[in-house]
Design a protein around this motif. Structure first.
Motif: not given
Ligand code: ADP
Ligand code: 5GP
Length: 188
Positions: A149-178
């Protein structure tokens, strides 16, 4: 200053809804690069079954309040009934990047103080997968519901604030992106 290229460490904030994989990503990230320093937060929440003792500094409210009064937090907030805070960072010699793994209110506080901080907001591939990860981690049913439930309110705020948005599907890819995001910041 540690490597001559930056007068102050770069601050990287990893934020995102509960169960998306932030702690897992942060731990992997710092194990890949010796110059990354991971902050250890304080919290008043109880340790989960199976959670490493070093995941947080687990304290009671009095101890947390004393540190607030002493001005010892870079940021702190209340999240689902518990207090969480980042002690004023003291990266070890040789570190050029401070990594914070915190929720969006804290991320906002850090951005306000350090506009140059890099905020990476991590999303789950789907809400169903986020739910599966929370359950897999062993969160109690009520916590799973609260965090979704909390995620529903956090995500719009986080997306607005973010310099980068990553979808953590494959963990190795996410870490490499970072790691790529951090290397680009170092090169600036
Ligand atoms: P958060 O810190 O965001 O609350 P965790 O790092 O505790 O999330 O991860 C929640 C659960 O999801 C853990 O069991 C972790 O092993 C798992 N997990 C993390 N990233 C992935 C991924 N890319 N694919 C599958 N499972 C993952
Ligand atoms: P959890 O209880 O799942 O470990 O953490 C709950 C939320 O608090 C997560 O979004 C986590 O990133 C965040 N969090 C952890 N440490 C801190 C902190 O020091 N400050 C803030 N603002 N949030 C934190």
């Amino acid at each position: 200053m540690t490597d001559g290229s930056h007068s102050r460490p770069i601050t990287v904030v990893i934020s995102g809804p509960g169960g998306v994989g932030k702690s897992t990503i942060a731990d992997r990230l710092v194990s890949r690069d010796q110059r990354l320093w991971l902050s250890r937060s304080w919290t008043t929440r109880e340790r989960r079954d199976g959670e490493p003792e070093g995941a947080y500094v687990f304290v009671d409210r009095d101890a947390f309040q004393q540190r607030i009064d002493a001005g010892g937090f870079l940021e702190w907030t209340e999240f689902l009934g518990n207090l969480y805070g980042t002690p004023t960072p003291e990266p070890v010699a040789g570190s050029d990047v401070v990594v914070l793994e915190i929720e969006v209110d804290g991320a906002q506080q850090v951005k306000a103080q350090h506009p140059e901080a890099i905020l990476v907001f991590v999303l789950p591939p789907t809400r169903t997968e986020q739910e599966r990860r929370l359950r897999e981690r062993g969160d109690h049913e009520s916590k799973v519901i609260q965090r979704l439930r909390k995620a529903e309110s956090e995500e719009p705020v986080g997306l607005k604030l973010a310099d980068h948005v990553l979808v953590n599907d494959d963990l190795d890819e996410t870490v490499n992106d970072l790691l790529r995001i951090i290397d680009r910041a170092r090169a600036r």
